[in-house]
Design an enzyme around this catalytic site. Structure first.
Site, mmCIF file in Angstrom:
data_model
loop_
_atom_site.group_PDB
_atom_site.id
_atom_site.type_symbol
_atom_site.label_atom_id
_atom_site.label_comp_id
_atom_site.label_asym_id
_atom_site.label_seq_id
_atom_site.Cartn_x
_atom_site.Cartn_y
_atom_site.Cartn_z
ATOM 1 N N LYS A 1 -2.705 -0.047 -9.404
ATOM 2 C CA LYS A 1 -3.731 -0.858 -8.954
ATOM 3 C C LYS A 1 -5.517 -1.366 -10.027
ATOM 4 O O LYS A 1 -5.819 -0.690 -10.536
ATOM 5 C CB LYS A 1 -5.440 0.741 -8.697
ATOM 6 C CG LYS A 1 -5.119 0.868 -7.447
ATOM 7 C CD LYS A 1 -5.532 2.409 -6.792
ATOM 8 C CE LYS A 1 -6.764 2.027 -5.789
ATOM 9 N NZ LYS A 1 -6.684 1.118 -4.729
HETATM 10 C C1 LIG Z 1 -3.393 -2.382 -2.446
HETATM 11 C C2 LIG Z 1 -3.325 -1.093 -1.884
HETATM 12 N N1 LIG Z 1 -1.777 -0.418 -1.294
HETATM 13 C C3 LIG Z 1 -1.812 0.734 -0.586
HETATM 14 C C4 LIG Z 1 -2.936 1.709 -1.081
HETATM 15 C C5 LIG Z 1 -2.658 3.102 -0.646
HETATM 16 O O1 LIG Z 1 -2.509 4.269 -2.042
HETATM 17 P P1 LIG Z 1 -2.517 5.433 -1.362
HETATM 18 O O2 LIG Z 1 -2.065 5.915 -0.840
HETATM 19 O O3 LIG Z 1 -2.481 5.582 -2.510
HETATM 20 O O4 LIG Z 1 -4.484 5.122 -1.697
HETATM 21 C C6 LIG Z 1 -4.127 1.031 -1.332
HETATM 22 C C7 LIG Z 1 -5.571 2.205 -1.911
HETATM 23 O O5 LIG Z 1 -5.715 2.285 -2.799
HETATM 24 C C8 LIG Z 1 -4.533 -0.311 -2.000
HETATM 25 O O6 LIG Z 1 -5.578 -0.608 -2.922
#
Ligand SMILES: Cc1ncc(COP(=O)(O)O)c(C=O)c1O
Length: 306
Positions: free
Chosen positions: A157
């Site tokens: 992230k």
């Molecule tokens: C690009 C992206 N994909 C997927 C997700 C989903 O991830 P998570 O389930 O860990 O929040 C997020 C959310 O944070 C994201 O920013």
């Protein structure tokens, strides 16, 4: 948006207004930060605030930092404790969102990752839905492509990579859609602008594997577990072509922000019946019980604040 009252900043909890960085801060200039996004769910019956899967979120946070050569002075357990402390100080008795950020605090000019000093800050705000209607969303296939592992690692992230997500999201909304599906460089489905994706095809749940430039979502992991263990549905992680979405019986996004949101139309094509499907509906009910600490079997995924 309501601003937080407090922030975890430079190792302690301070009033939000004191959590300030200088304009030359490396991450502010070059996007060289990593962040996380967790949810706290208020359980009114128990008068308890539960943070959902915080250890998993902070493991990914530390791994994302590692991709940018950031050596954080905190363990997962430290970060969970600081988050609990912050939420207690905020005294939230409502659903909330937690945003940890690790950034290079050096105030210098120079594009690089080595020889810099990371700092962690955490803030939280009261938070409801991320998308206007989680039971019905009409999305488009973005003309933007997802960042690639060899450009900016998509599995982490990483702050700078969210310029890609922002381009995707704004163009989708300005074209009248609720969200967008993003393809990777090979033209396969990767995910949404900030959420992972699942399709139901011939009764089987399909989702892109972690090698398709997806963020390795915590909700995705939860959904795979629930589909298999609670609903007896086969889950396959495989490459998905664009036109498979058009033919899916059901499709949905999942993520901490979006939670589980039905995709009922793509580029003016109806998905399934054009209404939320039975699998997505059931999954949403299961998910919302679990995140609020109401399902004893999954209670250990929820960490109480009070
Ligand atoms: C690009 C992206 N994909 C997927 C997700 C989903 O991830 P998570 O389930 O860990 O929040 C997020 C959310 O944070 C994201 O920013």
């Amino acid at each position: 948006m309501t601003l937080p009252n407090f922030a975890f900043f430079k190792g302690r909890i301070v009033p939000y207004g004191e959590a300030k960085i200088g304009v030359l801060t490396h991450t502010f200039n070059y996007g060289t930060g990593v962040f996380g996004g967790l949810r706290g769910y208020w359980n009114a019956d128990e008068e308890q605030l539960f943070i959902f899967r915080p250890y998993d979120h902070y493991r990914r946070f530390i791994e994302s930092a590692k991709l940018l050569l950031m050596e954080l002075p905190y363990s997962e357990a430290d970060l969970v404790q600081s988050t609990i402390q912050l939420l207690k100080t905020e005294d939230y008795r409502t659903d909330c969102y937690v945003r940890p950020i690790s950034y290079f605090s050096d105030e210098i000019i120079g594009v690089k990752l080595h020889g810099l000093h990371p700092d962690v800050t955490i803030v939280s705000i009261p938070f409801g839905s991320y998308v206007p209607n989680e039971e019905e969303s009409h999305v488009t296939i973005s003309s933007w492509k997802r960042v690639d592992d060899n450009m900016i690692p998509a599995r982490g992230k990483i702050a700078g990579a969210y310029v890609n997500s922002a381009l995707v999201k704004t163009d989708a909304l300005r074209s009248g859609f609720d969200e967008a599906i993003v393809l990777n460089q090979e033209g396969h489905i990767s995910e949404g602008s900030a959420e992972n994706i699942f399709l139901i095809r011939k009764g089987i749940a399909c989702t892109p594997p972690v090698t398709e430039n997806i963020l390795e979502g915590i909700t995705r992991r939860t959904v795979i577990m629930l589909l298999r263990d609670e609903m007896g549905i086969e889950v396959v992680e495989r490459s998905i072509d664009r036109t498979e979405v058009y033919l899916a019986e059901e499709a949905f996004f999942c993520g901490t922000g979006v939670q589980i949101a039905a995709i009922t139309g793509v580029d003016h094509r109806r998905i399934g019946t054009g209404k939320i499907g039975p699998i997505t509906d059931k999954l949403r009910q299961l998910y919302f019980d679990i995140v609020r600490g109401k399902n004893p079997k999954y209670r250990e995924l929820c960490v109480p604040v009070y």
